[in-house]
Motif scaffolding. Structure first.
Motif, PDB file in Angstrom:
ATOM      1  N   ALA A 111       0.841  -1.194   0.000  1.00  0.00           N
ATOM      2  CA  ALA A 111       0.000   0.000   0.000  1.00  0.00           C
ATOM      3  C   ALA A 111       0.877   1.245   0.000  1.00  0.00           C
ATOM      4  O   ALA A 111       2.024   1.210   0.472  1.00  0.00           O
ATOM      5  N   PRO A 112       0.386   2.351  -0.536  1.00  0.00           N
ATOM      6  CA  PRO A 112       1.202   3.574  -0.589  1.00  0.00           C
ATOM      7  C   PRO A 112       1.574   4.103   0.790  1.00  0.00           C
ATOM      8  O   PRO A 112       2.478   4.923   0.904  1.00  0.00           O
ATOM      9  N   GLU A 113       0.876   3.627   1.839  1.00  0.00           N
ATOM     10  CA  GLU A 113       1.221   4.061   3.196  1.00  0.00           C
ATOM     11  C   GLU A 113       2.529   3.466   3.678  1.00  0.00           C
ATOM     12  O   GLU A 113       3.066   3.886   4.707  1.00  0.00           O
ATOM     13  N   SER A 114       3.085   2.506   2.949  1.00  0.00           N
ATOM     14  CA  SER A 114       4.339   1.870   3.358  1.00  0.00           C
ATOM     15  C   SER A 114       5.471   2.898   3.430  1.00  0.00           C
ATOM     16  O   SER A 114       5.721   3.627   2.463  1.00  0.00           O
ATOM     17  N   PRO A 115       6.167   2.988   4.557  1.00  0.00           N
ATOM     18  CA  PRO A 115       7.283   3.950   4.670  1.00  0.00           C
ATOM     19  C   PRO A 115       8.357   3.732   3.609  1.00  0.00           C
ATOM     20  O   PRO A 115       8.966   4.695   3.131  1.00  0.00           O
ATOM     21  N   MET A 116       8.589   2.460   3.223  1.00  0.00           N
ATOM     22  CA  MET A 116       9.619   2.173   2.227  1.00  0.00           C
ATOM     23  C   MET A 116       9.224   2.750   0.876  1.00  0.00           C
ATOM     24  O   MET A 116      10.053   3.343   0.161  1.00  0.00           O
ATOM     25  N   VAL A 117       7.963   2.605   0.508  1.00  0.00           N
ATOM     26  CA  VAL A 117       7.477   3.152  -0.761  1.00  0.00           C
ATOM     27  C   VAL A 117       7.573   4.670  -0.738  1.00  0.00           C
ATOM     28  O   VAL A 117       8.041   5.294  -1.714  1.00  0.00           O
ATOM     29  N   GLN A 118       7.154   5.281   0.340  1.00  0.00           N
ATOM     30  CA  GLN A 118       7.193   6.742   0.461  1.00  0.00           C
ATOM     31  C   GLN A 118       8.627   7.262   0.302  1.00  0.00           C
ATOM     32  O   GLN A 118       8.865   8.272  -0.370  1.00  0.00           O
ATOM     33  N   MET A 119       9.556   6.561   0.898  1.00  0.00           N
ATOM     34  CA  MET A 119      10.948   7.006   0.823  1.00  0.00           C
ATOM     35  C   MET A 119      11.513   6.865  -0.585  1.00  0.00           C
ATOM     36  O   MET A 119      12.154   7.788  -1.125  1.00  0.00           O
ATOM     37  N   LEU A 120      11.261   5.723  -1.252  1.00  0.00           N
ATOM     38  CA  LEU A 120      11.817   5.491  -2.580  1.00  0.00           C
ATOM     39  C   LEU A 120      11.228   6.437  -3.625  1.00  0.00           C
ATOM     40  O   LEU A 120      11.908   6.814  -4.586  1.00  0.00           O
ATOM     41  N   LEU A 121       9.954   6.826  -3.446  1.00  0.00           N
ATOM     42  CA  LEU A 121       9.349   7.756  -4.395  1.00  0.00           C
ATOM     43  C   LEU A 121      10.020   9.123  -4.373  1.00  0.00           C
ATOM     44  O   LEU A 121       9.926   9.882  -5.354  1.00  0.00           O
ATOM     45  N   LYS A 122      10.694   9.443  -3.272  1.00  0.00           N
ATOM     46  CA  LYS A 122      11.332  10.758  -3.143  1.00  0.00           C
ATOM     47  C   LYS A 122      12.848  10.697  -3.279  1.00  0.00           C
ATOM     48  O   LYS A 122      13.517  11.717  -3.127  1.00  0.00           O
ATOM     49  N   GLY A 178       1.978  14.692  -9.165  1.00  0.00           N
ATOM     50  CA  GLY A 178       2.091  15.577  -8.009  1.00  0.00           C
ATOM     51  C   GLY A 178       1.504  15.031  -6.721  1.00  0.00           C
ATOM     52  O   GLY A 178       1.538  15.708  -5.698  1.00  0.00           O
ATOM     53  N   ILE A 179       0.963  13.779  -6.718  1.00  0.00           N
ATOM     54  CA  ILE A 179       0.298  13.263  -5.517  1.00  0.00           C
ATOM     55  C   ILE A 179       1.282  13.018  -4.380  1.00  0.00           C
ATOM     56  O   ILE A 179       0.947  13.149  -3.201  1.00  0.00           O
ATOM     57  N   VAL A 180       2.534  12.676  -4.720  1.00  0.00           N
ATOM     58  CA  VAL A 180       3.539  12.409  -3.682  1.00  0.00           C
ATOM     59  C   VAL A 180       3.979  13.713  -3.043  1.00  0.00           C
ATOM     60  O   VAL A 180       4.073  13.818  -1.814  1.00  0.00           O
ATOM     61  N   ASP A 181       4.240  14.722  -3.860  1.00  0.00           N
ATOM     62  CA  ASP A 181       4.673  16.025  -3.358  1.00  0.00           C
ATOM     63  C   ASP A 181       4.266  17.078  -4.376  1.00  0.00           C
ATOM     64  O   ASP A 181       4.862  17.181  -5.458  1.00  0.00           O
ATOM     65  N   LEU A 182       3.228  17.856  -4.037  1.00  0.00           N
ATOM     66  CA  LEU A 182       2.723  18.849  -4.983  1.00  0.00           C
ATOM     67  C   LEU A 182       3.763  19.928  -5.267  1.00  0.00           C
ATOM     68  O   LEU A 182       3.921  20.379  -6.411  1.00  0.00           O
ATOM     69  N   ALA A 183       4.470  20.359  -4.226  1.00  0.00           N
ATOM     70  CA  ALA A 183       5.443  21.446  -4.404  1.00  0.00           C
ATOM     71  C   ALA A 183       6.583  21.020  -5.325  1.00  0.00           C
ATOM     72  O   ALA A 183       7.035  21.779  -6.186  1.00  0.00           O
ATOM     73  N   ALA A 184       7.036  19.767  -5.156  1.00  0.00           N
ATOM     74  CA  ALA A 184       8.145  19.268  -5.976  1.00  0.00           C
ATOM     75  C   ALA A 184       7.651  18.603  -7.262  1.00  0.00           C
ATOM     76  O   ALA A 184       8.464  18.136  -8.069  1.00  0.00           O
ATOM     77  N   ASN A 185       6.324  18.563  -7.445  1.00  0.00           N
ATOM     78  CA  ASN A 185       5.718  17.936  -8.622  1.00  0.00           C
ATOM     79  C   ASN A 185       6.187  16.495  -8.801  1.00  0.00           C
ATOM     80  O   ASN A 185       6.671  16.089  -9.853  1.00  0.00           O
ATOM     81  N   LEU A 186       6.021  15.701  -7.725  1.00  0.00           N
ATOM     82  CA  LEU A 186       6.365  14.286  -7.759  1.00  0.00           C
ATOM     83  C   LEU A 186       5.091  13.455  -7.690  1.00  0.00           C
ATOM     84  O   LEU A 186       4.265  13.660  -6.788  1.00  0.00           O
TER      85      LEU A 186
END
Length: 470
Positions: free
Chosen positions: A215-226, A256-264
């Motif tokens: 799930a996108p709530e996974s800390p590992m996924v969140q970290m790798l996306l950035k 932009g769903i991961v980070d709107l400001a950074a457009n990720l």
């Protein structure tokens, strides 16, 4: 004053005797009803166990995070949830099959479900989607494919790629995707590390690509996306994958769903997603299933990266049949009793009401026996003395009766009868007995003088009337 005290004493005696007669008359029926209720309670077991086991997943995974939320929610109803860690979805399914846990998170496509699974396991609804995250290094793409981006699994030939442990279910799912692209595992350099060691190796450049299904709530996924230098593979054929595999759904990671400001991410990414359900053993207590299904409403109903609010949980996307408790909890409002009563009490009433209704229908005809039985007990206090009175009268009719002895017996009987207490509605029978005793005494006295005694029921007798209310 003395009359008031005597009246109060008589009232208390009458009350105690009435209660005793009522208890003796209706007691067997009450005992039978209580015994039947206890038997029904033992058979139905309406109250759930105070402890259950939930299989989650690896530490720091989305499964582990959701498990903590379920444990916290059910603790409010005094249900202890023991979280059983595992390598992932496939392990969870095995734990359910072996009866080592009561419930578990299992993603679609983890393993082929057998007929035994269909009979012994049940779903409590689909909870969330877990996309297939294929992260790859930009420098590996440049080195191995001479292009900065990947858009097909066929481009992975020769790559060093980690597909997770066998217990996670990811290798089985990913192998099906490779076979659909005519690419065998022998053409890849595959490793089977767990998430954390695999991520360390990946960031160190020792692995070219990393496959996660989480799930996108996974800390590992969140970290790798950035993480700079790490890209997420786009599946432009995700609609075709969704048609080919019933356990997969095409989803889109919005720009932009991961980070709107950074457009990720900088553009929409097409992904494949497996739906994860909460499975339970069929023999798990129905109240436990109901509690977990109700808890899922608060835990998984929020809007997410791939769904709108209240899209989950649902009963549409599960590979197994959804239990009735899950259907009611997800598709119907909370039961009326649970809105006003503690769960244990509402659950007890909900599961026992049918038994109580049957019991009531069974006991009503039997209850008709109680009034006649009560009447018999009260009247027997009076009627039992008639046998002794008849015996005395019989002695009087014998030749040369001992009148002194008979008179003594009659006076003793009269004194005993004077102590009898009955409800006012039966007083006429008591006074009739006293009148009959007095009549026999008169008969005895007049027998000595050779005169017949008038029967007490004769209106022209000596003035003593059988009915005190006449």
């Amino acid at each position: 004053m003395r009359q008031k005290a005597y009246g109060l004493r008589q009232t208390l005696i009458t009350l105690v005797l009435n209660i005793r007669d009522a208890v003796v008359s209706g007691g067997p029926l009450v005992i039978l009803a209580v015994a039947l209720i206890i038997g029904a309670y033992w058979w139905l077991k309406p109250n759930p166990p105070s402890q259950v086991k939930l299989a989650t997943g690896p530490a720091q995974s989305a499964y582990a995070s959701f498990g903590e939320q379920y444990r916290s929610t059910l603790a409010k109803n005094r249900i202890r949830v023991d979280l059983v860690g595992s390598e992932g979805s496939f392990d969870n399914l095995q734990l359910l099959r072996e009866g080592k846990v009561d419930l578990a998170f299992v993603q679609g496509g983890t393993a082929e479900l057998t007929e035994d699974d269909q009979e012994s396991l049940t779903s409590l609804g689909a909870l969330f989607v877990e996309p297939v995250w294929l992260f790859y290094r930009t420098d590996s793409a440049q080195r191995l494919t001479k292009r900065p981006h990947l858009n097909s699994l066929t481009q992975l030939a020769g790559w060093r790629i980690n597909v997770g442990t066998a217990g996670s279910g990811v290798p089985n799912l990913f192998n099906q995707l490779l076979e659909a692209n005519h690419l065998g595992l022998e053409k890849l350099r595959v490793t089977h590390l767990t998430e954390t060691p695999a991520t360390v190796e990946f960031l160190a450049g020792k692995i070219d690509a990393l496959v996660l299904v989480s799930a996108p709530e996974s800390p590992m996924v969140q970290m790798l996306l950035k993480t700079p230098g790490v890209q997420l593979m786009d599946f432009p054929q995700n609609e075709a994958y969704g048609r080919k595999f019933k356990f997969l759904s095409p989803v889109t990671l919005p720009r932009g769903i991961v980070d709107l400001a950074a457009n990720l991410p900088p553009q929409n990414v097409h992904l494949l997603a497996s739906t994860t359900s909460l499975l339970a053993r069929d023999d798990t207590h129905p109240a436990i299933k109901q509690l977990f299904a109700q808890a899922s409403q608060g835990i998984h109903s929020q809007a997410g990266w791939f769904n709108r609010a209240r899209d989950f949980p649902n009963t549409r996307s599960s590979e197994l049949a959804v239990a009735p408790e899950g259907v009611r909890a997800i598709n119907e409002p909370a039961p009326l009793l649970q809105r006003y009563l503690p769960f244990w009490m509402a659950n007890l009433v909900e599961r026992m009401w049918l038994v109580l209704g049957v019991l009531l229908a069974f006991m009503l005809p039997l209850s008709r026996v109680v009034p006649p039985l009560y009447q018999f007990r009260v009247r027997s206090r009076v009627f039992k003395w008639y046998g002794q009175l008849r015996a005395i009268e019989h002695d009087m009719e014998q030749p040369n009766p001992d009148r002194a002895s008979i008179q003594a017996e009659l006076l003793a009987l009269s004194r005993k009868v004077e102590k009898i207490t009955v409800p006012l509605s039966y007083a006429d029978e008591l006074y009739a007995l006293r009148s009959h005793i007095h009549w026999v005494l008169q008969k005895l006295e007049q027998q000595e003088h050779g005169v017949g005694a008038a029967h007490p029921n004769n209106a022209e007798n000596t003035g003593h009337q059988a009915n005190p209310h006449a």
